[in-house]
Design a protein around this motif. Structure first.
Motif, PDB file in Angstrom:
ATOM      1  N   GLU A 117       0.833  -1.212   0.000  1.00 18.04           N
ATOM      2  CA  GLU A 117       0.000   0.000   0.000  1.00 18.04           C
ATOM      3  C   GLU A 117       0.866   1.260   0.000  1.00 18.04           C
ATOM      4  N   TRP A 118       1.983   1.197   0.729  1.00 15.87           N
ATOM      5  CA  TRP A 118       2.899   2.350   0.711  1.00 15.87           C
ATOM      6  C   TRP A 118       3.533   2.520  -0.672  1.00 15.87           C
ATOM      7  N   THR A 119       3.879   1.392  -1.288  1.00 14.66           N
ATOM      8  CA  THR A 119       4.487   1.476  -2.626  1.00 14.66           C
ATOM      9  C   THR A 119       3.522   2.209  -3.556  1.00 14.66           C
ATOM     10  N   ALA A 151       4.179  12.385  -4.687  1.00 12.03           N
ATOM     11  CA  ALA A 151       4.412  13.501  -3.767  1.00 12.03           C
ATOM     12  C   ALA A 151       5.741  13.283  -3.067  1.00 12.03           C
ATOM     13  N   ILE A 152       6.347  14.389  -2.665  1.00 12.24           N
ATOM     14  CA  ILE A 152       7.627  14.246  -1.973  1.00 12.24           C
ATOM     15  C   ILE A 152       7.396  13.945  -0.489  1.00 12.24           C
ATOM     16  N   THR A 153       6.306  14.476   0.090  1.00 12.87           N
ATOM     17  CA  THR A 153       6.010  14.221   1.505  1.00 12.87           C
ATOM     18  C   THR A 153       4.573  13.710   1.643  1.00 12.87           C
ATOM     19  N   THR A 154       4.207  13.331   2.879  1.00  9.46           N
ATOM     20  CA  THR A 154       2.817  12.929   3.132  1.00  9.46           C
ATOM     21  C   THR A 154       2.041  14.111   3.697  1.00  9.46           C
ATOM     22  N   PHE A 155       2.587  15.282   3.594  1.00  8.89           N
ATOM     23  CA  PHE A 155       2.080  16.424   4.337  1.00  8.89           C
ATOM     24  C   PHE A 155       0.999  17.217   3.601  1.00  8.89           C
ATOM     25  N   ASN A 186       8.627  20.890  -0.180  1.00  8.37           N
ATOM     26  CA  ASN A 186       9.125  19.890   0.757  1.00  8.37           C
ATOM     27  C   ASN A 186       8.938  20.502   2.145  1.00  8.37           C
ATOM     28  N   TYR A 187       9.278  19.732   3.180  1.00  4.69           N
ATOM     29  CA  TYR A 187       9.126  20.253   4.543  1.00  4.69           C
ATOM     30  C   TYR A 187       9.840  21.597   4.656  1.00  4.69           C
ATOM     31  N   GLU A 188       9.185  22.547   5.332  1.00  3.72           N
ATOM     32  CA  GLU A 188       9.808  23.873   5.452  1.00  3.72           C
ATOM     33  C   GLU A 188       9.628  24.437   6.860  1.00  3.72           C
ATOM     34  N   ASP A 224      13.710   2.266   2.977  1.00  6.05           N
ATOM     35  CA  ASP A 224      12.261   2.113   3.200  1.00  6.05           C
ATOM     36  C   ASP A 224      11.835   0.680   2.889  1.00  6.05           C
ATOM     37  N   ILE A 225      10.806   0.236   3.588  1.00  9.00           N
ATOM     38  CA  ILE A 225      10.307  -1.135   3.402  1.00  9.00           C
ATOM     39  C   ILE A 225       9.484  -1.259   2.111  1.00  9.00           C
ATOM     40  N   ALA A 226       8.994  -0.123   1.613  1.00 14.67           N
ATOM     41  CA  ALA A 226       8.197  -0.160   0.373  1.00 14.67           C
ATOM     42  C   ALA A 226       9.131  -0.206  -0.837  1.00 14.67           C
ATOM     43  N   ASP A 227       8.532  -0.521  -1.980  1.00 16.21           N
ATOM     44  CA  ASP A 227       9.341  -0.610  -3.200  1.00 16.21           C
ATOM     45  C   ASP A 227       9.472   0.787  -3.820  1.00 16.21           C
ATOM     46  N   THR A 274      13.387  -2.705   2.206  1.00 20.16           N
ATOM     47  CA  THR A 274      14.274  -3.028   3.327  1.00 20.16           C
ATOM     48  C   THR A 274      13.735  -2.439   4.622  1.00 20.16           C
ATOM     49  N   SER A 275      13.547  -3.321   5.597  1.00 20.62           N
ATOM     50  CA  SER A 275      13.049  -2.840   6.885  1.00 20.62           C
ATOM     51  C   SER A 275      14.183  -2.170   7.645  1.00 20.62           C
ATOM     52  N   ILE A 276      13.846  -1.139   8.399  1.00 21.16           N
ATOM     53  CA  ILE A 276      14.914  -0.414   9.098  1.00 21.16           C
ATOM     54  C   ILE A 276      15.436  -1.180  10.315  1.00 21.16           C
ATOM     55  N   SER A 309      15.095  10.571  10.993  1.00 22.61           N
ATOM     56  CA  SER A 309      13.831  10.057  10.478  1.00 22.61           C
ATOM     57  C   SER A 309      12.721  11.044  10.770  1.00 22.61           C
ATOM     58  N   GLN A 310      11.822  11.150   9.817  1.00 22.85           N
ATOM     59  CA  GLN A 310      10.652  12.001  10.034  1.00 22.85           C
ATOM     60  C   GLN A 310       9.410  11.178   9.741  1.00 22.85           C
ATOM     61  N   TYR A 311       8.574  10.997  10.748  1.00 20.19           N
ATOM     62  CA  TYR A 311       7.356  10.191  10.619  1.00 20.19           C
ATOM     63  C   TYR A 311       7.665   8.851   9.966  1.00 20.19           C
ATOM     64  N   GLY A 312       8.735   8.211  10.421  1.00 19.53           N
ATOM     65  CA  GLY A 312       9.134   6.950   9.823  1.00 19.53           C
ATOM     66  C   GLY A 312       9.543   5.916  10.861  1.00 19.53           C
ATOM     67  N   PHE A 313      10.487   6.294  11.731  1.00 18.79           N
ATOM     68  CA  PHE A 313      11.032   5.389  12.738  1.00 18.79           C
ATOM     69  C   PHE A 313       9.926   4.675  13.524  1.00 18.79           C
ATOM     70  N   GLU A 314       8.891   5.440  13.940  1.00 19.24           N
ATOM     71  CA  GLU A 314       7.851   4.891  14.824  1.00 19.24           C
ATOM     72  C   GLU A 314       6.956   3.862  14.131  1.00 19.24           C
ATOM     73  N   TYR A 315       7.110   3.717  12.799  1.00 21.77           N
ATOM     74  CA  TYR A 315       6.346   2.701  12.063  1.00 21.77           C
ATOM     75  C   TYR A 315       6.959   1.314  12.235  1.00 21.77           C
ATOM     76  N   SER A 316       8.190   1.278  12.704  1.00 21.40           N
ATOM     77  CA  SER A 316       8.901  -0.007  12.739  1.00 21.40           C
ATOM     78  C   SER A 316       8.732  -0.677  14.095  1.00 21.40           C
ATOM     79  N   ASP A 317       9.335  -1.852  14.225  1.00 26.99           N
ATOM     80  CA  ASP A 317       9.406  -2.538  15.519  1.00 26.99           C
ATOM     81  C   ASP A 317      10.511  -1.817  16.305  1.00 26.99           C
TER      82      ASP A 317
HETATM   83  C1  LIG Z   1       4.536   8.533   6.868  1.00 26.34           C
HETATM   84  S1  LIG Z   1       5.650   7.778   5.754  1.00 26.34           S
HETATM   85  C2  LIG Z   1       7.019   8.851   6.008  1.00 26.34           C
HETATM   86  C3  LIG Z   1       7.969   8.942   4.872  1.00 26.34           C
HETATM   87  C4  LIG Z   1       9.049  10.000   4.941  1.00 26.34           C
HETATM   88  N1  LIG Z   1       9.929   9.851   6.073  1.00 26.34           N
HETATM   89  C5  LIG Z   1       8.530  11.413   4.871  1.00 26.34           C
HETATM   90  O1  LIG Z   1       8.875  12.231   5.736  1.00 26.34           O
HETATM   91  O2  LIG Z   1       7.799  11.751   3.919  1.00 26.34           O
HETATM   92  C6  LIG Z   1       6.100   6.291   6.567  1.00 26.34           C
HETATM   93  C7  LIG Z   1       7.029   5.391   5.764  1.00 26.34           C
HETATM   94  O3  LIG Z   1       7.474   4.335   6.618  1.00 26.34           O
HETATM   95  C8  LIG Z   1       7.735   3.192   5.814  1.00 26.34           C
HETATM   96  N2  LIG Z   1       7.867   2.043   6.714  1.00 26.34           N
HETATM   97  C9  LIG Z   1       6.926   1.495   7.502  1.00 26.34           C
HETATM   98  N3  LIG Z   1       7.465   0.483   8.227  1.00 26.34           N
HETATM   99  C10 LIG Z   1       8.774   0.400   7.879  1.00 26.34           C
HETATM  100  C11 LIG Z   1       9.866  -0.439   8.276  1.00 26.34           C
HETATM  101  N4  LIG Z   1       9.722  -1.395   9.193  1.00 26.34           N
HETATM  102  N5  LIG Z   1      11.061  -0.238   7.701  1.00 26.34           N
HETATM  103  C12 LIG Z   1      11.239   0.726   6.747  1.00 26.34           C
HETATM  104  N6  LIG Z   1      10.257   1.545   6.348  1.00 26.34           N
HETATM  105  C13 LIG Z   1       9.035   1.397   6.914  1.00 26.34           C
HETATM  106  C14 LIG Z   1       6.554   3.189   4.851  1.00 26.34           C
HETATM  107  O4  LIG Z   1       6.810   2.396   3.721  1.00 26.34           O
HETATM  108  C15 LIG Z   1       6.409   4.692   4.550  1.00 26.34           C
HETATM  109  O5  LIG Z   1       7.125   5.036   3.394  1.00 26.34           O
END
Ligand SMILES: C[S@@+](CC[C@H](N)C(=O)[O-])C[C@H]1O[C@@H](n2cnc3c(N)ncnc32)[C@H](O)[C@@H]1O
Length: 323
Positions: A8-10, A18-22, A29-31, A80-83, A106-108, A123-131
Motif C-alpha cells: 500500500e505504501w508502494t 508527492a515528496i512528503t505525506t504532508f 518539501n518540509y519547510e 524504506d520497506i516499500a518498493d 528493506t526494513s529499518i 527520520s521524520q514520521y518513519g522510525f515509529e512505524y517499525s518494531d
Molecule cells: C509517513 S511515511 C514517512 C515517509 C518520509 N519519512 C517522509 O517524511 O515523507 C512512513 C514510511 O514508513 C515506511 N515504513 C513502515 N514500516 C517500515 C519499516 N519497518 N522499515 C522501513 N520503512 C518502513 C513506509 O513504507 C512509509 O514510506
C-alpha cells in the motif's frame, strides 16, 4: 487500527508522486520549523547519514541539499520497506545526486550497513512505524560510538492525530451506521428508473431517501465543523454527492454510479492513511519505552515537541547522543 502494508505504501508513493505525506501544508518539501530543526541537527561533519523509512525521500533530499550547500561530501542513504524509487517517481536524475541513494524493500530493523559505520540516523514520521525495540538494537549495531539519532515522530498529542478521532467516528457513522453510501446508490438507482418521475411509489421513495440523506449530512456537518484540518475528506465526499443529486443535476445519469463509487474509494483511502498515522503515533508510555530502549544501549535522550507554523504541535522530537 491498521497500518498500511508495504504494497500500500508502494502504491501511495507511486500514485501520489508527492515528496512528503504532508499534503497542502508544505509547498515543495518540509519547510519552516521542520527545515530549521533539520538544519540544526545536520550541521557538523558526517560521512554517512541514514534516513529511516524515507518514503519518497523528503528528508533525504533536505539532508542532501544541506550537505551540498556546505560543500561536504556526506553520503545520504534513504531506506524504506516499500518498493520506492524516488528518482524515478519524482523525475530526478540520479547522476546529479552522486552522494544520495535509496534502498527499497528493506526494513529499518535490518539496515544495509556494516557495524559502526553510520554517523547519524534521522527520520521524520518513519522510525515509529517499525518494531522499535528491534530498530534500536539495529541502530546500536550500525551507528558509530559517537553517533546521534534525530527523530520527528507522530505523537498521540499532536494536532495531526488528535482531531482524527472525531473524523474517524463521523466517517464510520456516515458509512457504516447511517449507510450514507448505500442511500446515495439507491437514490441513483431510483432516479434512473424509466418512470421514476411519474410513479408515485418511486417518487415517495426518492423523497424518503433525500430526507434521510439530508438529515444524515446535516448531522455529520455539525460534528465535523469543529474538526481541524482533517474534516476535508468527509466534507468533500458529502459535497460531491450533494452536487450529483442537486436540483440542477440531471435526474437520470449513467455515469453517477461510477462517480459515487470512486468518491467512496477516495474517502476510504484517506481514512486508511489516517488509521495508519494513528496506529504509528506514540503515546506518553510509548515515548518512555523508546527512551528506555535507547538508554539501555548507552544513549542520553532529549525529547520535545515540534511546533509548526499555524498548526502548532505536529509531533514529538527526539535527539539521542552517546560518546
Ligand atoms: C509517513 S511515511 C514517512 C515517509 C518520509 N519519512 C517522509 O517524511 O515523507 C512512513 C514510511 O514508513 C515506511 N515504513 C513502515 N514500516 C517500515 C519499516 N519497518 N522499515 C522501513 N520503512 C518502513 C513506509 O513504507 C512509509 O514510506
Amino acid at each position: 487500527m491498521k497500518k498500511l502494508n508495504p504494497q500500500e505504501w508502494t502504491r501511495f508513493w507511486d500514485e501520489s508522486a508527492a515528496i512528503t505525506t504532508f499534503g497542502t501544508h508544505t509547498h515543495k518539501n518540509y519547510e519552516f520549523q521542520i527545515l530549521e530543526f533539520w538544519q540544526q541537527q545536520l550541521s557538523g561533519n558526517f560521512e554517512q547519514v541514514v534516513d529511516l523509512a524515507c518514503g519518497n525521500g523528503a528528508l533525504s533530499w533536505i539532508a542532501h541539499d544541506i550537505f551540498a550547500k556546505a560543500k561536504q561530501s556526506t553520503r545520504v542513504t534513504g531506506v524504506d520497506i516499500a518498493d520506492i524509487n524516488p528518482f524515478k517517481t519524482l523525475r530526478r536524475k540520479s547522476k546529479r545526486y552522486p552522494l544520495l541513494e535509496f534502498v527499497a524493500n528493506t526494513s529499518i530493523d535490518q539496515l544495509p550497513f556494516a557495524d559502526h559505520s553510520v554517523d547519524i540516523a534521522i527520520s521524520q514520521y518513519g522510525f515509529e512505524y517499525s518494531d522499535i525495540e528491534k530498530t534500536v538494537l539495529e541502530l546500536d549495531r550500525v551507528l558509530k560510538p559517537t553517533a546521534k539519532i534525530c527523530l520527528i515522530m507522530h505523537s498521540t498529542s499532536s494536532k495531526l492525530i488528535r482531531p482524527t478521532t472525531d473524523l474517524i467516528k463521523q466517517s464510520s457513522r456516515a458509512l457504516n451506521e447511517v449507510r450514507l453510501h448505500e442511500l446515495y446508490l439507491r437514490l441513483d438507482e431510483v432516479c434512473n428508473f424509466p418512470d421514476s418521475d411519474s410513479d408515485p411509489k418511486l417518487l415517495a421513495e426518492e423523497k424518503k431517501l433525500r430526507a434521510a440523506i439530508a438529515a444524515a449530512t446535516i448531522d455529520i456537518g455539525d460534528h465535523v465543523d469543529g474538526i481541524e484540518g482533517g474534516a476535508g475528506a468527509i466534507t468533500k465526499y458529502v459535497f460531491n454527492m450533494a452536487n450529483e443529486f442537486s436540483a440542477k443535476a440531471p435526474r437520470r445519469s449513467t455515469n453517477r454510479r461510477k462517480v459515487i463509487l470512486e468518491a467512496r474509494t477516495t474517502l476510504e483511502k484517506y481514512l486508511g492513511r489516517i488509521e495508519d498515522m494513528r496506529s504509528a503515533a506514540l503515546d506518553k508510555s510509548g515515548e518512555q519505552d523508546l527512551r528506555r530502549c535507547l538508554e539501555a544501549v548507552g544513549f542520553s535522550v532529549d525529547q520535545g515537541v515540534l511546533n509548526y507554523v499555524k498548526l502548532g504541535n505536529i509531533g514529538s522530537t527526539l535527539i539521542a547522543r552517546r560518546g
